[in-house]
Design a protein around this motif. Sequence first.
Motif, PDB file in Angstrom:
ATOM      1  N   SER A  32      84.932  46.215 -14.551  1.00 14.93           N
ATOM      2  CA  SER A  32      83.630  46.703 -14.988  1.00 14.93           C
ATOM      3  C   SER A  32      82.644  45.574 -14.748  1.00 14.93           C
ATOM      4  O   SER A  32      82.998  44.400 -14.855  1.00 14.93           O
ATOM      5  CB  SER A  32      83.645  47.077 -16.470  1.00 14.93           C
ATOM      6  N   LYS A  49      75.426  48.844 -16.666  1.00 14.50           N
ATOM      7  CA  LYS A  49      76.825  48.525 -16.436  1.00 14.50           C
ATOM      8  C   LYS A  49      77.452  49.532 -15.481  1.00 14.50           C
ATOM      9  O   LYS A  49      77.046  50.698 -15.428  1.00 14.50           O
ATOM     10  CB  LYS A  49      77.616  48.455 -17.733  1.00 14.50           C
ATOM     11  N   THR A  51      81.166  51.207 -14.474  1.00 12.50           N
ATOM     12  CA  THR A  51      82.515  51.368 -15.030  1.00 12.50           C
ATOM     13  C   THR A  51      83.331  52.359 -14.227  1.00 12.50           C
ATOM     14  O   THR A  51      84.083  53.142 -14.778  1.00 12.50           O
ATOM     15  CB  THR A  51      82.447  51.843 -16.490  1.00 12.50           C
TER      16      THR A  51
ATOM     17  N   ARG B 101      87.853  46.878 -21.116  1.00  7.80           N
ATOM     18  CA  ARG B 101      87.307  46.659 -19.785  1.00  7.80           C
ATOM     19  C   ARG B 101      85.892  47.184 -19.680  1.00  7.80           C
ATOM     20  O   ARG B 101      85.051  46.575 -19.031  1.00  7.80           O
ATOM     21  CB  ARG B 101      88.212  47.340 -18.757  1.00  7.80           C
ATOM     22  N   THR B 102      85.610  48.335 -20.308  1.00  8.62           N
ATOM     23  CA  THR B 102      84.289  48.929 -20.149  1.00  8.62           C
ATOM     24  C   THR B 102      83.393  48.687 -21.347  1.00  8.62           C
ATOM     25  O   THR B 102      82.283  49.175 -21.378  1.00  8.62           O
ATOM     26  CB  THR B 102      84.418  50.446 -19.953  1.00  8.62           C
TER      27      THR B 102
END
Lengths: 115, 116
Positions: A32, A49, A51, B101-102
Amino acid sequence: AQSVTQLDSHVSVSEGTPVLLRCNYSSSYSPSLFWYVQHPNKGLQLLLKYTSAATLVKGINGFEAEFKKSETSFHLTKPSAHMSDAAEYFCVVSALNTGGFKTIFGAGTRLFVKA
Amino acid sequence: DTEVTQTPKHLVMGMTNKKSLKCEQHMGHRAMYWYKQKAKKPPELMFVYSYEKLSINESVPSRFSPECPNSSLLNLHLHALQPEDSALYLCASSQDSNSGRTDTQYFGPGTRLTVL
């Protein structure tokens, strides 16, 4: 192993002109990726962001970034700079690796905006 | 409410003092972080708490002692600091570092610490 490289320590643009802040990453696993902004003596604010959904990510304040796996890049852009965009920008990579969850910050890019 | 609050905003302390930095969030996040940031540098991770248990300690000297009394609060106890410990100390929180992770980390405004 993971790493993130911000290719410019400083970028200077004129107000109303486009902004490009460059970020390259390496990661053994699907990462990410984040862009944060930090105004002087303030905390960090998330701009956007990625992802693993859409590769073109739109964020706040007109910023966007495109994830390019073939180039291992995640450059931040804005069509028209504003004086209030002057700040420090951090590219951040986050991924699970053999040692567990890891977040790595780039060294930062200082954006100057001239009137 | 997406706010992480930190107190105090500024702190000046001598090398023999004991002080504490406080951080609070009410977003229901189960991971909380302490970072140290020197001027013109990126934040450096110090500690991570996940579900109120210390999960990461990045080889921080023992003069820094974290504490997580409950899921909303994070403290950093300071004792016998050195002048080189002067920095901006940032607290952050995220949903759950185990899936992390996100996860987006939400940062507080920081405490500017000066050690004399």
